[in-house]
Design a protein around this motif. Sequence first.
Motif, PDB file in Angstrom:
ATOM      1  N   MET A 119       0.731  -1.060   0.205  1.00  0.00           N
ATOM      2  CA  MET A 119       0.079  -0.027   0.164  1.00  0.00           C
ATOM      3  C   MET A 119       0.794   1.252   0.003  1.00  0.00           C
ATOM      4  O   MET A 119       0.682   2.158  -0.812  1.00  0.00           O
ATOM      5  N   CYS A 141      -3.798   5.005  -7.234  1.00  0.00           N
ATOM      6  CA  CYS A 141      -3.573   4.204  -6.084  1.00  0.00           C
ATOM      7  C   CYS A 141      -4.165   2.705  -6.196  1.00  0.00           C
ATOM      8  O   CYS A 141      -3.718   1.572  -6.082  1.00  0.00           O
ATOM      9  N   SER A 145      -2.782  -0.913  -6.395  1.00  0.00           N
ATOM     10  CA  SER A 145      -3.375  -1.971  -5.562  1.00  0.00           C
ATOM     11  C   SER A 145      -4.841  -1.881  -5.408  1.00  0.00           C
ATOM     12  O   SER A 145      -5.317  -0.853  -4.609  1.00  0.00           O
ATOM     13  N   TYR A 148      -6.571  -0.638  -1.941  1.00  0.00           N
ATOM     14  CA  TYR A 148      -5.785   0.427  -1.408  1.00  0.00           C
ATOM     15  C   TYR A 148      -6.559   1.089  -0.218  1.00  0.00           C
ATOM     16  O   TYR A 148      -5.975   1.063   0.722  1.00  0.00           O
TER      17      TYR A 148
END
Length: 164
Positions: A119, A141, A145, A148
């Motif tokens: 993260m 983000c 991921s 996230y």
Amino acid sequence: MSAPALKYLNGYPPHVLAQVRALIEADRLGEYLGNKYAQGHAVRNDSQLYDYVQEMKNRYLRSAPPLAKVVYDSKLQVVKQALGTHTTISRNHGGKLKASREIRIASVFRDAPAPFLEMIAAHELAHMREADHNKAFYSLCRHISSDYHQLEFDLRLYLTHLQG
């Protein structure tokens, strides 16, 4: 006994904070996190961290500028909300400006669960494209991921537990 300070969870709704306080008061926050994030990672030194972040960059941000340095930084103070930093250093070299990009990740992530390292690396890589914490930044983000936002919340729980 006064309610515990939840400085890492500012801005979350009162019902969420009440659930966190209940876990803390029952001394179960560490157990909750341990059950959810039992797996550590093998990224122990700066060389491994560079390779780890570089692989993420190559997978999700191929056209982003190269990284010059990625290191664990023991000087980053979690209490100041800095879990990682990204910098671009410009140097004049032979009449041309050369940019060097660095990512520094707080040393607390050396021993954190693997998803938290992912993260924070995603967060710092996203800053290579988006300087501000805006909609485009968080979209990037989530591209790097997919969970996230859940990881960010759980990381805040983890930091709350460490401050315990």
